[in-house]
Design a protein around this motif. Sequence first.
Motif, short mmCIF file in Angstrom:
data_model
loop_
_atom_site.label_atom_id
_atom_site.label_comp_id
_atom_site.label_asym_id
_atom_site.label_seq_id
_atom_site.Cartn_x
_atom_site.Cartn_y
_atom_site.Cartn_z
N ILE A 1 0.67 -1.31 -0.06
CA ILE A 1 0.14 0.00 0.01
C ILE A 1 0.96 1.15 0.06
O ILE A 1 1.94 1.15 0.35
CB ILE A 1 -0.84 -0.01 1.37
CG1 ILE A 1 0.05 0.04 2.34
CG2 ILE A 1 -1.79 -1.12 1.16
CD1 ILE A 1 -0.89 0.49 3.81
N ASP A 2 0.09 2.36 -0.35
CA ASP A 2 0.68 3.63 -0.21
C ASP A 2 0.53 4.04 1.21
O ASP A 2 -0.69 3.85 1.58
CB ASP A 2 0.20 4.72 -1.33
CG ASP A 2 1.19 4.52 -2.61
OD1 ASP A 2 2.32 4.52 -2.47
OD2 ASP A 2 0.27 4.83 -3.54
N ASP A 3 1.61 4.56 1.92
CA ASP A 3 1.25 5.13 3.24
C ASP A 3 1.95 6.56 3.35
O ASP A 3 3.06 6.44 3.99
CB ASP A 3 1.53 4.29 4.31
CG ASP A 3 1.34 4.21 5.80
OD1 ASP A 3 0.27 5.02 5.74
OD2 ASP A 3 1.80 3.65 6.78
N GLY A 4 1.14 7.37 2.86
CA GLY A 4 1.95 8.74 3.25
C GLY A 4 3.24 9.00 2.40
O GLY A 4 3.14 8.47 1.39
N ASP A 5 4.09 9.73 2.82
CA ASP A 5 5.39 9.92 2.07
C ASP A 5 6.38 9.22 2.81
O ASP A 5 7.72 9.57 2.62
CB ASP A 5 5.82 11.31 2.03
CG ASP A 5 5.06 12.19 3.18
OD1 ASP A 5 3.93 12.00 3.43
OD2 ASP A 5 5.74 13.27 3.52
N ARG A 6 6.29 7.89 3.16
CA ARG A 6 7.11 6.85 3.55
C ARG A 6 7.97 6.48 2.27
O ARG A 6 7.77 6.47 1.39
CB ARG A 6 6.38 5.61 4.28
CG ARG A 6 5.60 6.18 5.51
CD ARG A 6 4.96 4.93 6.23
NE ARG A 6 5.79 3.72 6.16
CZ ARG A 6 5.48 2.27 6.48
NH1 ARG A 6 4.03 2.53 6.99
NH2 ARG A 6 6.29 1.25 6.66
N THR A 7 9.03 5.87 2.80
CA THR A 7 10.04 5.58 1.69
C THR A 7 9.98 3.77 2.07
O THR A 7 9.32 3.53 2.88
CB THR A 7 11.42 6.04 2.00
OG1 THR A 7 11.97 5.58 3.28
CG2 THR A 7 11.60 7.37 1.74
N HIS A 8 10.44 3.01 0.97
CA HIS A 8 10.79 1.60 1.26
C HIS A 8 11.50 1.47 2.54
O HIS A 8 12.62 2.12 3.06
CB HIS A 8 11.55 1.04 0.09
CG HIS A 8 10.64 1.02 -1.30
ND1 HIS A 8 10.95 2.07 -2.12
CD2 HIS A 8 9.81 0.16 -1.60
CE1 HIS A 8 9.95 1.85 -3.35
NE2 HIS A 8 9.47 0.81 -2.93
N MET A 9 10.97 0.30 3.39
CA MET A 9 11.67 0.14 4.42
C MET A 9 13.09 -0.48 4.26
O MET A 9 13.51 -1.11 3.55
CB MET A 9 10.78 -1.38 4.81
CG MET A 9 11.36 -1.96 6.09
SD MET A 9 10.45 -3.53 6.47
CE MET A 9 8.55 -2.90 6.34
N PRO A 10 13.88 -0.01 5.12
CA PRO A 10 15.30 -0.22 5.18
C PRO A 10 15.27 -1.93 5.48
O PRO A 10 14.87 -2.36 6.21
CB PRO A 10 15.94 0.50 6.27
CG PRO A 10 15.15 1.57 6.63
CD PRO A 10 13.69 1.19 6.29
N ALA A 11 16.59 -2.38 4.89
CA ALA A 11 16.61 -3.66 5.27
C ALA A 11 17.10 -4.22 6.55
O ALA A 11 16.58 -5.22 7.18
CB ALA A 11 17.93 -4.15 4.32
N GLY A 12 17.71 -3.09 7.25
CA GLY A 12 18.02 -3.35 8.81
C GLY A 12 16.57 -3.51 9.57
O GLY A 12 16.32 -4.37 10.47
#
Length: 174
Positions: free
Chosen positions: A76-87
């Motif tokens: 989903i799109d969730d605001g202006d979040r970026t892709h989750m960091p691998a960590g």
Amino acid sequence: MNAIDNNKIQAEEISLGLLLDALFGEKDAPLVFHYDGQPVKPGYHITEVKAGQFSALDCGANPEAWTEIFIQLWDIDDGDRTHMPAGKFRAIVRKVSEHVQLDGSAKLTFEVSDGVRPMQLYCAAMPILRGGAVHVDLSPRPASCKPRDRWLAEETRKAAACCGPSAAGSGCCA
């Protein structure tokens, strides 16, 4: 990749342990999953991580048993979040492992849905670092016939043993 090529799809599957090991040195890199020819949206998140132990009888009446890890992605799109960091992905799996026994060598299955279309099952290929992000291709998990798969694997093994470099002069490769 053609979904009919079951051997190619199965050969590309990785376990949870291999995925986590590949992500180890890339804790700040965005983790981008790709399925159905598209990357996941930057707002995706993991809604569930579960472990299952299965016992079954295949179509040849052979008993089967395996463990499998399921990671559910909500695309989903969730605001202006970026892709989750691998960590962060690794931290989520680590947190789950405090409560649920996760076998790092278990078969890994991703369940993916955009919240509208039905959830679909995918297997993961080895991550690739490209453009400062870690990319993981997800391929649809096809149905398979385990007796046929075992037979094909044995035939492939026999052909490799017969026609490999050390057997080239043996005459079995007509």
